[in-house]
Design an enzyme around this catalytic site. Sequence first.
Site, PDB file in Angstrom:
ATOM      1  N   LYS A   1      11.971  -0.787 -19.863  1.00  0.00           N
ATOM      2  CA  LYS A   1      12.445  -0.077 -21.042  1.00  0.00           C
ATOM      3  C   LYS A   1      13.944  -0.277 -21.286  1.00  0.00           C
ATOM      4  O   LYS A   1      14.425  -0.106 -22.381  1.00  0.00           O
ATOM      5  CB  LYS A   1      12.142   1.430 -20.976  1.00  0.00           C
ATOM      6  CG  LYS A   1      11.682   2.007 -19.664  1.00  0.00           C
ATOM      7  CD  LYS A   1      11.103   3.427 -19.787  1.00  0.00           C
ATOM      8  CE  LYS A   1      10.449   3.846 -18.469  1.00  0.00           C
ATOM      9  NZ  LYS A   1       9.566   4.943 -18.497  1.00  0.00           N
TER      10      LYS A   1
ATOM     11  N   LYS B   1      10.238  -8.414 -14.977  1.00  0.00           N
ATOM     12  CA  LYS B   1       9.160  -7.515 -15.410  1.00  0.00           C
ATOM     13  C   LYS B   1       9.577  -6.773 -16.679  1.00  0.00           C
ATOM     14  O   LYS B   1      10.770  -6.539 -16.922  1.00  0.00           O
ATOM     15  CB  LYS B   1       8.759  -6.553 -14.299  1.00  0.00           C
ATOM     16  CG  LYS B   1       9.757  -5.492 -14.020  1.00  0.00           C
ATOM     17  CD  LYS B   1       9.179  -4.357 -13.200  1.00  0.00           C
ATOM     18  CE  LYS B   1      10.255  -3.303 -13.055  1.00  0.00           C
ATOM     19  NZ  LYS B   1      10.012  -1.977 -13.329  1.00  0.00           N
TER      20      LYS B   1
ATOM     21  N   LYS C   1      19.266  -1.127  -8.768  1.00  0.00           N
ATOM     22  CA  LYS C   1      19.694  -0.032  -9.644  1.00  0.00           C
ATOM     23  C   LYS C   1      21.083   0.491  -9.308  1.00  0.00           C
ATOM     24  O   LYS C   1      21.770   1.016 -10.186  1.00  0.00           O
ATOM     25  CB  LYS C   1      18.663   1.098  -9.614  1.00  0.00           C
ATOM     26  CG  LYS C   1      17.368   0.694 -10.296  1.00  0.00           C
ATOM     27  CD  LYS C   1      16.456   1.864 -10.547  1.00  0.00           C
ATOM     28  CE  LYS C   1      15.236   1.419 -11.355  1.00  0.00           C
ATOM     29  NZ  LYS C   1      14.199   2.424 -11.447  1.00  0.00           N
TER      30      LYS C   1
HETATM   31  P1  TYM Z   1       8.240   4.193 -13.603  1.00  0.00           P
HETATM   32  O1  TYM Z   1       8.495   5.452 -14.353  1.00  0.00           O
HETATM   33  O2  TYM Z   1       9.306   3.151 -13.600  1.00  0.00           O
HETATM   34  O3  TYM Z   1       6.908   3.498 -14.100  1.00  0.00           O
HETATM   35  C1  TYM Z   1       5.673   4.175 -14.220  1.00  0.00           C
HETATM   36  C2  TYM Z   1       4.545   3.245 -13.795  1.00  0.00           C
HETATM   37  O4  TYM Z   1       4.538   2.059 -14.605  1.00  0.00           O
HETATM   38  C3  TYM Z   1       4.495   0.902 -13.764  1.00  0.00           C
HETATM   39  N1  TYM Z   1       5.220  -0.188 -14.427  1.00  0.00           N
HETATM   40  C4  TYM Z   1       4.693  -1.398 -14.654  1.00  0.00           C
HETATM   41  N2  TYM Z   1       3.482  -1.913 -14.367  1.00  0.00           N
HETATM   42  C5  TYM Z   1       3.242  -3.210 -14.739  1.00  0.00           C
HETATM   43  N3  TYM Z   1       4.171  -3.986 -15.363  1.00  0.00           N
HETATM   44  C6  TYM Z   1       5.397  -3.509 -15.660  1.00  0.00           C
HETATM   45  N4  TYM Z   1       6.295  -4.282 -16.280  1.00  0.00           N
HETATM   46  C7  TYM Z   1       5.702  -2.156 -15.298  1.00  0.00           C
HETATM   47  N5  TYM Z   1       6.808  -1.374 -15.447  1.00  0.00           N
HETATM   48  C8  TYM Z   1       6.489  -0.179 -14.902  1.00  0.00           C
HETATM   49  C9  TYM Z   1       5.195   1.338 -12.490  1.00  0.00           C
HETATM   50  O5  TYM Z   1       4.843   0.511 -11.408  1.00  0.00           O
HETATM   51  C10 TYM Z   1       4.695   2.771 -12.340  1.00  0.00           C
HETATM   52  O6  TYM Z   1       3.435   2.774 -11.706  1.00  0.00           O
HETATM   53  N6  TYM Z   1       9.151   5.548  -8.867  1.00  0.00           N
HETATM   54  C11 TYM Z   1       8.154   5.587  -9.920  1.00  0.00           C
HETATM   55  C12 TYM Z   1       7.740   6.992 -10.338  1.00  0.00           C
HETATM   56  C13 TYM Z   1       7.205   7.848  -9.227  1.00  0.00           C
HETATM   57  C14 TYM Z   1       5.941   7.686  -8.585  1.00  0.00           C
HETATM   58  C15 TYM Z   1       5.873   8.737  -7.625  1.00  0.00           C
HETATM   59  C16 TYM Z   1       4.894   6.785  -8.734  1.00  0.00           C
HETATM   60  C17 TYM Z   1       7.804   8.920  -8.658  1.00  0.00           C
HETATM   61  N7  TYM Z   1       7.024   9.463  -7.706  1.00  0.00           N
HETATM   62  C18 TYM Z   1       4.761   8.862  -6.810  1.00  0.00           C
HETATM   63  C19 TYM Z   1       3.781   6.912  -7.897  1.00  0.00           C
HETATM   64  C20 TYM Z   1       3.729   7.954  -6.961  1.00  0.00           C
HETATM   65  C21 TYM Z   1       8.737   4.903 -11.147  1.00  0.00           C
HETATM   66  O7  TYM Z   1       9.913   4.797 -11.291  1.00  0.00           O
HETATM   67  O8  TYM Z   1       7.823   4.556 -12.099  1.00  0.00           O
END
Ligand code: TYM
Length: 325
Positions: free
Chosen positions: A196, A193, A113
């Site tokens: 968005k 993967k 990133k």
């Molecule tokens: P974020 O906002 O990118 O994504 C939210 C959740 O969706 C899952 N995800 C996917 N799972 C399967 N296939 C995919 N292609 C895919 N794209 C996204 C992510 O693994 C996530 O579970 N850093 C985290 C947000 C966060 C968080 C936390 C999560 C902040 N604090 C504490 C768990 C616990 C994030 O950017 O998720």
Amino acid sequence: MSEKRLFSGIQPSGPIHLGNYLGAIKQWVEYQHDWDAYFSVVDLHALVARPGVKDLRERTLDTLAMLIAIGIDPKSATLFVQSDVPAHSELAWIMNCFTSIGQLSRMTQYKEKSETQGETAGLFNYPVLQAADIALYNAEVVPVGDDQLQHLELAREIVRSLNSYAGKEILVEPKPLLNKSSRIMALNNPEKKMSKSVSGSAIGLLDSEDEVARVIKRAVTDSDPNSSTPSGALKNLFTILESVSDVQTIAKFEEMRVGGHLRYSELKEQLIDDVVAFLRPIQQTYKTLRADTGALNEIRLQGAKKAEVVASDTLQKVKSALGLN
Ligand code: TYM
């Protein structure tokens, strides 16, 4: 309600897509009744990419409304916005003191990133805030997609380091909870993967029928669908089919594949129909919820109040264990 705690979060960084849903949120919906569940719209994390003042404000409410439309029940789970609970930032600072530059430098998401978002301190320290999110609720498990595993492992290390300094088990070491669709691949590139930020990669939960059809029709399918070793692209399409179609349809396509007469065009037509049918009721509920900003803000307020009780209690325990009060 169970005392077993669960936490997870999602960034309000754009429309939620099928990868987010299948990898994480579907499990949140399933677990919310059996666990004492906390789900957060992590707007402080989204600020790292400096999305624009208006966009961040709007997307935070969009994400809140979409989580409810998908099935999160704010009466069952504690659904809240991260920045409404100041303990997140305060514990993140404390946890920074138990995290090394070396640990943060190894994070692959930072490496990826920082190329587009720049090398800010916010992006570098992002996983520490994530560790604080989880630790504040003493969550035992964290349902996430597999791209979050490295951050979860770091969260465990930070908790261990803080506990060891405090001389007692003040915080719980969290474990990730993965399901079988923990990595949904991009439709236009099965090596990456679903995300968005790349056009053609994802099916957004708010996509129109035309948009869904376009992305699925263009999905990369370069190998023989009847090969004895199905390609990653085909497996990905089947994972989506298994999540949106009924059992007879899934069995029919599985038989066609095993029997050696599966055609991509037929599979894609079916997927378009079933994804659209799956999204329709979610989109209708979302539209109604999103139109009532007053009600949404009330849910937000109540969620923050519930989260605050647990978060400030944990923070006080940490502060007193470290000599901060
Ligand atoms: P974020 O906002 O990118 O994504 C939210 C959740 O969706 C899952 N995800 C996917 N799972 C399967 N296939 C995919 N292609 C895919 N794209 C996204 C992510 O693994 C996530 O579970 N850093 C985290 C947000 C966060 C968080 C936390 C999560 C902040 N604090 C504490 C768990 C616990 C994030 O950017 O998720």
